[in-house]
Design an enzyme around this catalytic site. Sequence first.
Site, PDB file in Angstrom:
ATOM      1  N   GLY A  74       0.837  -1.207   0.000  1.00  0.00           N
ATOM      2  CA  GLY A  74       0.000   0.000   0.000  1.00  0.00           C
ATOM      3  C   GLY A  74       0.867   1.250   0.000  1.00  0.00           C
ATOM      4  O   GLY A  74       1.504   1.564   1.005  1.00  0.00           O
ATOM      5  N   PHE A 113     -11.903  10.496  19.921  1.00  0.00           N
ATOM      6  CA  PHE A 113     -11.703  11.598  20.878  1.00  0.00           C
ATOM      7  C   PHE A 113     -11.385  12.903  20.146  1.00  0.00           C
ATOM      8  O   PHE A 113     -11.892  13.974  20.503  1.00  0.00           O
ATOM      9  CB  PHE A 113     -10.552  11.269  21.845  1.00  0.00           C
ATOM     10  CG  PHE A 113     -10.962  10.470  23.049  1.00  0.00           C
ATOM     11  CD1 PHE A 113     -11.574   9.235  22.907  1.00  0.00           C
ATOM     12  CD2 PHE A 113     -10.719  10.937  24.321  1.00  0.00           C
ATOM     13  CE1 PHE A 113     -11.943   8.485  24.014  1.00  0.00           C
ATOM     14  CE2 PHE A 113     -11.088  10.200  25.440  1.00  0.00           C
ATOM     15  CZ  PHE A 113     -11.707   8.968  25.282  1.00  0.00           C
ATOM     16  N   CYS A 120     -10.295   9.661   7.624  1.00  0.00           N
ATOM     17  CA  CYS A 120     -10.251   8.828   8.835  1.00  0.00           C
ATOM     18  C   CYS A 120     -11.404   9.030   9.819  1.00  0.00           C
ATOM     19  O   CYS A 120     -12.011   8.047  10.257  1.00  0.00           O
ATOM     20  CB  CYS A 120      -8.937   9.054   9.566  1.00  0.00           C
ATOM     21  SG  CYS A 120      -7.514   8.511   8.623  1.00  0.00           S
TER      22      CYS A 120
HETATM   23  P1  NAD Z   1      -4.699   5.083   0.408  1.00  0.00           P
HETATM   24  O1  NAD Z   1      -5.948   4.762  -0.291  1.00  0.00           O
HETATM   25  O2  NAD Z   1      -4.011   6.395   0.146  1.00  0.00           O
HETATM   26  O3  NAD Z   1      -3.610   3.943   0.109  1.00  0.00           O
HETATM   27  C1  NAD Z   1      -3.904   2.582   0.121  1.00  0.00           C
HETATM   28  C2  NAD Z   1      -3.163   1.922  -1.032  1.00  0.00           C
HETATM   29  O4  NAD Z   1      -3.284   0.506  -0.906  1.00  0.00           O
HETATM   30  C3  NAD Z   1      -3.720   2.282  -2.416  1.00  0.00           C
HETATM   31  O5  NAD Z   1      -2.713   2.877  -3.209  1.00  0.00           O
HETATM   32  C4  NAD Z   1      -4.193   0.919  -2.998  1.00  0.00           C
HETATM   33  O6  NAD Z   1      -3.947   0.804  -4.386  1.00  0.00           O
HETATM   34  C5  NAD Z   1      -3.312  -0.042  -2.214  1.00  0.00           C
HETATM   35  N1  NAD Z   1      -3.835  -1.413  -2.165  1.00  0.00           N
HETATM   36  C6  NAD Z   1      -5.099  -1.818  -1.877  1.00  0.00           C
HETATM   37  N2  NAD Z   1      -5.169  -3.162  -1.881  1.00  0.00           N
HETATM   38  C7  NAD Z   1      -3.924  -3.613  -2.181  1.00  0.00           C
HETATM   39  C8  NAD Z   1      -3.338  -4.911  -2.311  1.00  0.00           C
HETATM   40  N3  NAD Z   1      -4.067  -6.016  -2.098  1.00  0.00           N
HETATM   41  N4  NAD Z   1      -2.039  -5.007  -2.640  1.00  0.00           N
HETATM   42  C9  NAD Z   1      -1.284  -3.894  -2.850  1.00  0.00           C
HETATM   43  N5  NAD Z   1      -1.765  -2.632  -2.705  1.00  0.00           N
HETATM   44  C10 NAD Z   1      -3.072  -2.495  -2.372  1.00  0.00           C
HETATM   45  O7  NAD Z   1      -4.983   4.947   1.972  1.00  0.00           O
HETATM   46  P2  NAD Z   1      -4.223   5.669   3.178  1.00  0.00           P
HETATM   47  O8  NAD Z   1      -4.797   7.025   3.410  1.00  0.00           O
HETATM   48  O9  NAD Z   1      -2.759   5.500   3.014  1.00  0.00           O
HETATM   49  O10 NAD Z   1      -4.725   4.780   4.392  1.00  0.00           O
HETATM   50  C11 NAD Z   1      -4.276   3.447   4.563  1.00  0.00           C
HETATM   51  C12 NAD Z   1      -4.712   2.970   5.925  1.00  0.00           C
HETATM   52  O11 NAD Z   1      -4.113   3.798   6.931  1.00  0.00           O
HETATM   53  C13 NAD Z   1      -6.216   3.030   6.168  1.00  0.00           C
HETATM   54  O12 NAD Z   1      -6.583   1.943   6.963  1.00  0.00           O
HETATM   55  C14 NAD Z   1      -6.385   4.328   6.942  1.00  0.00           C
HETATM   56  O13 NAD Z   1      -7.517   4.301   7.772  1.00  0.00           O
HETATM   57  C15 NAD Z   1      -5.119   4.362   7.777  1.00  0.00           C
HETATM   58  N6  NAD Z   1      -4.682   5.701   8.170  1.00  0.00           N
HETATM   59  C16 NAD Z   1      -4.752   6.759   7.315  1.00  0.00           C
HETATM   60  C17 NAD Z   1      -4.292   8.012   7.712  1.00  0.00           C
HETATM   61  C18 NAD Z   1      -4.360   9.196   6.800  1.00  0.00           C
HETATM   62  O14 NAD Z   1      -4.144  10.311   7.256  1.00  0.00           O
HETATM   63  N7  NAD Z   1      -4.637   9.034   5.528  1.00  0.00           N
HETATM   64  C19 NAD Z   1      -3.733   8.171   8.983  1.00  0.00           C
HETATM   65  C20 NAD Z   1      -3.657   7.071   9.824  1.00  0.00           C
HETATM   66  C21 NAD Z   1      -4.128   5.838   9.409  1.00  0.00           C
HETATM   67  C1  UDX Z   2      -6.541  12.585  11.675  1.00  0.00           C
HETATM   68  C2  UDX Z   2      -5.831  12.465  13.024  1.00  0.00           C
HETATM   69  O1  UDX Z   2      -5.512  13.782  13.488  1.00  0.00           O
HETATM   70  C3  UDX Z   2      -4.576  11.638  12.885  1.00  0.00           C
HETATM   71  O2  UDX Z   2      -3.967  11.467  14.162  1.00  0.00           O
HETATM   72  C4  UDX Z   2      -4.961  10.277  12.317  1.00  0.00           C
HETATM   73  O3  UDX Z   2      -3.806   9.492  12.138  1.00  0.00           O
HETATM   74  C5  UDX Z   2      -5.676  10.447  10.992  1.00  0.00           C
HETATM   75  O4  UDX Z   2      -6.814  11.284  11.163  1.00  0.00           O
HETATM   76  P1  UDX Z   2      -6.178  14.010   9.474  1.00  0.00           P
HETATM   77  O5  UDX Z   2      -7.559  13.563   9.162  1.00  0.00           O
HETATM   78  O6  UDX Z   2      -5.115  13.824   8.466  1.00  0.00           O
HETATM   79  O7  UDX Z   2      -5.665  13.278  10.797  1.00  0.00           O
HETATM   80  O8  UDX Z   2      -6.203  15.582   9.844  1.00  0.00           O
HETATM   81  P2  UDX Z   2      -6.652  16.392  11.152  1.00  0.00           P
HETATM   82  O9  UDX Z   2      -5.652  17.432  11.390  1.00  0.00           O
HETATM   83  O10 UDX Z   2      -6.994  15.521  12.273  1.00  0.00           O
HETATM   84  O11 UDX Z   2      -7.985  17.125  10.652  1.00  0.00           O
HETATM   85  C6  UDX Z   2      -9.177  16.407  10.404  1.00  0.00           C
HETATM   86  C7  UDX Z   2     -10.298  17.380  10.101  1.00  0.00           C
HETATM   87  O12 UDX Z   2     -10.661  18.116  11.266  1.00  0.00           O
HETATM   88  C8  UDX Z   2      -9.934  18.439   9.054  1.00  0.00           C
HETATM   89  O13 UDX Z   2     -11.031  18.639   8.187  1.00  0.00           O
HETATM   90  C9  UDX Z   2      -9.670  19.669   9.882  1.00  0.00           C
HETATM   91  O14 UDX Z   2      -9.871  20.868   9.172  1.00  0.00           O
HETATM   92  C10 UDX Z   2     -10.689  19.497  10.986  1.00  0.00           C
HETATM   93  N1  UDX Z   2     -10.353  20.227  12.210  1.00  0.00           N
HETATM   94  C11 UDX Z   2      -9.211  19.935  12.896  1.00  0.00           C
HETATM   95  C12 UDX Z   2     -11.235  21.200  12.712  1.00  0.00           C
HETATM   96  O15 UDX Z   2     -12.286  21.457  12.113  1.00  0.00           O
HETATM   97  N2  UDX Z   2     -10.913  21.845  13.863  1.00  0.00           N
HETATM   98  C13 UDX Z   2      -9.771  21.586  14.567  1.00  0.00           C
HETATM   99  O16 UDX Z   2      -9.567  22.218  15.612  1.00  0.00           O
HETATM  100  C14 UDX Z   2      -8.897  20.602  14.062  1.00  0.00           C
END
Ligand code: NAD
Ligand code: UDX
Length: 488
Positions: free
Chosen positions: A8, A227, A277
């Site tokens: 991923g 939270f 998320c």
């Molecule tokens: P994303 O969609 O950007 O990336 C996921 C990738 O996985 C895609 O590029 C997809 O093509 C690939 N994929 C799917 N199935 C696959 C397979 N079988 N083999 C190989 N590749 C495969 O998602 P993301 O934002 O990176 O999030 C990934 C995970 O991390 C999610 O569970 C999400 O909830 C968690 N997460 C995201 C954030 C964030 O800020 N985006 C923060 C913390 C946790």
């Molecule tokens: C969130 C968590 O913060 C991070 O720890 C987790 O790993 C992934 O989800 P992210 O969604 O990337 O991160 O951004 P974040 O800064 O949390 O903002 C989320 C949303 O809340 C945004 O739309 C932001 O504009 C909004 N936000 C944030 C508010 O409206 N008010 C605030 O005070 C803070």
Amino acid sequence: MVKICCIGAGYVGGPTMAVIALKCPDIEVVVVDISEPRIAGWNSDRLPIYEPGLDDVVRQCRGRNLSFSTEVHRHVSDADIVFVSVNTPTKTCGLGAGKAADLTYWESAARMIADVSVSDKIVVEKSTVPVKTAEAIEKILSHNTHRRSHGVRYQILSNPEFLAEGTAVADLLSPDRVLIGGRTDTPAGLAAVAALRDVYARWVPPDRILTTNLWSAELSKLAANAFLAQRISSVNAISALCEATGADVAEVAHSVGKDARIGPRFLSASVGFGGSCFQKDILNLVYICECYGLPEVASYWREVIRINDYQKGRFVNRVVASMFNTVAGKKVAVLGFAFKKDTGDTRETPAIDVCKGLLGDKAAVSIYDPQVAGEQVARDLAMNKFDWDHPRHLQPIIITGTDVARQVAVAADAYEAAAEAHAVCILTEWDEFRGLDYKRMFDAMHKPAFIFDGRNVVDVAKLREIGFVVYSIGKPLDEWLKDMPAVA
Ligand code: NAD
Ligand code: UDX
């Protein structure tokens, strides 16, 4: 040399592995993905995601100990530690639709690991998953009957990621904590936890590396997001009361946040939280609570989402009500489409719901965002809720001839968006929106000219002096808005 493979190459897999490669030059890190365009992007000068500081980290490591590949099987087979960082979206159909996590991508990654492995592996859950997913993965891996992999032993660890987009590199370089959950009641489990701890210990202070049992780690991630989102819904709920009473939400949040037990961060009232998320993970938490027979707990957390939907709807109602209860045929400029500043990510951005609301009232919407391309805007506005994170929907969507195509334009800058507009809506807190020449915009707009600030970035007094009718979330209303109540 330890070999790490991450399945991923998304917002989490890409930056996380780049930072591991940066801090551990003796570890070979390969990021694999089934998406060829994504991998091509990571191997190019234009990375597939915008994240401050990321270009520099990737440039330092790529070709040294960091690579990106579509040869998923080979690299998984070679690795000692396999991170799984695939998308875990909300289910769109079937049991738990609209709430439960869709583990299709997770399960197929796990089955693939079982199919190709010929040596022992530590499998690390990096994706956010429901509690007890590690148990399911253990079952898939241990029940695999593939002849070649007979006797391969697996240790499953939960190592959820807490980075926020827009600050991903800084968060990864200096995390509040790294959480590692494992089978801490067995020697093999403890050894696996120690192996992963050794990786992070290269740059993370020991007191910030927490080890727990598997279920605590999985649940901590869902709880942390719940939270955080709850704080935003709390302050947004108070913002509605501020508008009704003449209190100022910024003053209230400042006073409340001064209490050391509450703290000042994450108390900015807004048009609503977005991102891939918060909503997904809370819905997942709600579903898990329902499955465990805890309906009161489920409805407690569901309210965080309800307030968020209320806040987005309230904003649209305010816009329409202020403009004589109709925006039909009126040009409305939307500044900012990403879900927060410093990212081009539009997943679950409140801008989608706000724009859809305005389009539903027949407005002509002109959108400007410094990091979001027109094609992405069109795709988002044409898509159904929850469809965005399911790869089959990532095909280009043809929107010619639809209402979206007729009613939406994408502008090259804020001034173009605002020219001839009746109103400006600020939906993302990009720094550049604070320094715009609002007098220039005012002069080019129809009168009365409205500004609806969904992020509290503008100087309300200054804009009122220019002649705008200004609405700012949770701020005392001006006379015009008091006379035009927004009834939900
Ligand atoms: P994303 O969609 O950007 O990336 C996921 C990738 O996985 C895609 O590029 C997809 O093509 C690939 N994929 C799917 N199935 C696959 C397979 N079988 N083999 C190989 N590749 C495969 O998602 P993301 O934002 O990176 O999030 C990934 C995970 O991390 C999610 O569970 C999400 O909830 C968690 N997460 C995201 C954030 C964030 O800020 N985006 C923060 C913390 C946790
Ligand atoms: C969130 C968590 O913060 C991070 O720890 C987790 O790993 C992934 O989800 P992210 O969604 O990337 O991160 O951004 P974040 O800064 O949390 O903002 C989320 C949303 O809340 C945004 O739309 C932001 O504009 C909004 N936000 C944030 C508010 O409206 N008010 C605030 O005070 C803070």
